[in-house]
Design an enzyme around this catalytic site. Structure first.
Site, mmCIF file in Angstrom:
data_model
loop_
_atom_site.group_PDB
_atom_site.id
_atom_site.type_symbol
_atom_site.label_atom_id
_atom_site.label_comp_id
_atom_site.label_asym_id
_atom_site.label_seq_id
_atom_site.Cartn_x
_atom_site.Cartn_y
_atom_site.Cartn_z
ATOM 1 N N ARG A 234 0.785 -1.171 -0.097
ATOM 2 C CA ARG A 234 -0.095 -0.017 -0.092
ATOM 3 C C ARG A 234 0.962 1.258 -0.084
ATOM 4 N NH1 ARG A 234 -3.547 -2.533 -1.909
ATOM 5 N NH2 ARG A 234 -5.576 -2.899 -1.222
ATOM 6 N N ASP A 258 5.133 -0.432 -6.783
ATOM 7 C CA ASP A 258 4.046 -0.642 -7.554
ATOM 8 C C ASP A 258 2.772 -0.019 -6.992
ATOM 9 O OD1 ASP A 258 2.785 -2.258 -9.488
ATOM 10 O OD2 ASP A 258 1.629 -3.469 -7.953
ATOM 11 N N GLU A 263 -2.004 7.407 -5.568
ATOM 12 C CA GLU A 263 -2.134 6.823 -7.014
ATOM 13 C C GLU A 263 -3.588 6.895 -7.260
ATOM 14 O OE1 GLU A 263 -0.960 2.733 -5.234
ATOM 15 O OE2 GLU A 263 -2.884 2.125 -6.152
ATOM 16 N N HIS A 295 0.280 -0.281 -10.012
ATOM 17 C CA HIS A 295 -0.363 -1.272 -9.060
ATOM 18 C C HIS A 295 -0.922 -2.324 -9.920
ATOM 19 C CE1 HIS A 295 -2.824 -1.289 -5.158
ATOM 20 N NE2 HIS A 295 -2.622 -2.376 -5.447
#
Ligand code: COI
Length: 332
Positions: A234, A258, A263, A295
């Site tokens: 996260r 990632d 985001e 992600h």
């Protein structure tokens, strides 16, 4: 039984349709996200399945209650965007998909790390410009490094196996020791120790809530020089500005991200024809020392199929028996 599935991407549709045929249960597929406006499409259905990164609006649950719908099944694992109080108030049960493919995320952690260790981003950019020189992009080998795995749930344990397969020394921390690996002597006594002793720190823990970071100026100052951070968990676990500064000033080698604290609304969107306003993210994208992806660690055919079908199975269990093995305890 009639179900409705919100926020469905094209790549998920075929799995939902297949499930619907096999189980002979009607599932209405809706590409829109679940909002106070779109929730009215659920009138007359028995259960709602959904996935979205945007926070779920409390009003959605008031309306579900009004329509007599008392179960929502998420197609993903994270429940950090769900207002539990609104669910409780409206007597709505929640399920998630706790395990759709731990290997997908674990493999991606190593994929990103390997790319960074071998300076792949910079090398590919150079080759694109017909610059075929080796220097200065000398690599490091994973088998020479200590990898600290924070969190030994399913994903963390899958990551441990892979990192061990590459010959890395693995250490781990979790508040709860897992019996499967308890006697492997991997556990260190605290997250601080893990941070101090690792060349690579890979995060496999849930969000601790906004403002509760584990990678920040203070923890970075305790880390080994040239350490690497890998985050497939996260974004809000990291103070990204602190991380960027530590890489820019040479304390850390780099990071594989990632996920990113800001985001939502950016990742999985095409912003190619827009002015890009996130200056920090822009710097990260440009830096050869950051591998930044939107992600996608979870994004494999196996995982997507499992997310689509397990969420529907949980919904059926909930509607038939009043509970399911994936029901979330809203009191925690
Ligand atoms: C989750 O399952 O919560 C994830 O983080 C993956 C998501 C982007 C589908």
């Amino acid at each position: 039984m009639k179900l409705i599935d919100f926020g469905v991407r094209q790549d998920e549709e075929k799995y939902i349709k297949e499930w619907s045929q096999i189980n002979n249960i009607e599932v209405k597929i809706v590409s829109e996200l679940l909002t106070p406006e779109t929730v009215q499409l659920a009138k007359g259905y028995d259960g709602i399945v959904a996935y979205q990164q945007l926070p779920y609006d409390e009003e959605v649950f008031d309306k579900m209650n009004e329509y007599g719908i008392h179960v929502i099944s998420l197609r993903n694992v994270g429940v950090d965007n769900v207002p539990f109080e609104a669910l409780k108030k409206n007597n709505i049960r929640l399920t998630n998909v706790p395990s759709y493919s731990p290997e997908a995320i674990a493999e991606y952690s190593v994929t990103g790390l390997m790319a960074l260790l071998r300076n792949m981003k910079h090398m590919i950019r150079k080759v694109d410009q017909h610059d075929f020189r080796w220097e200065p992009d000398i690599g490091r080998e994973l088998n020479q490094l200590t990898v600290g795995v924070a969190g030994t749930g399913r994903i963390g344990r899958a990551a441990i196996k892979i990192y061990q397969g590459f010959g890395a020394k693995v250490i781990a921390f979790d508040k709860f020791h897992n019996r499967d690996i308890e006697n492997e002597n991997l556990y260190v006594d605290s997250l601080d120790t893990l941070m101090k002793e690792s060349d690579v720190i890979t995060l496999h823990i849930p969000s601790l809530g906004k403002g509760h970071t584990v990678i920040n100026k203070e923890s970075i100052s305790e880390m080994k020089d040239n350490a690497i951070i890998v985050n497939t968990a996260r974004g809000d676990l990291i103070d990204t500005q602190d991380l960027y500064d530590a890489v820019a000033n040479g304390k850390l080698y780099g990071a594989v991200l990632d996920v990113y604290e800001n985001e939502v609304g950016v990742f999985n969107s095409d912003l190619s024809d827009q002015e890009f306003s996130d200056k920090l993210l822009e710097k990260i994208i440009k830096s050869p020392r950051f591998i930044l992806t939107p992600h996608i660690a979870f994004y494999t055919t196996k995982a997507v199929k499992n997310m689509a079908t397990i969420s529907l199975n949980s919904m059926v269990d909930e509607l038939k028996t009043g509970t399911s093995e994936n029901e979330i305890n809203l009191e925690k």
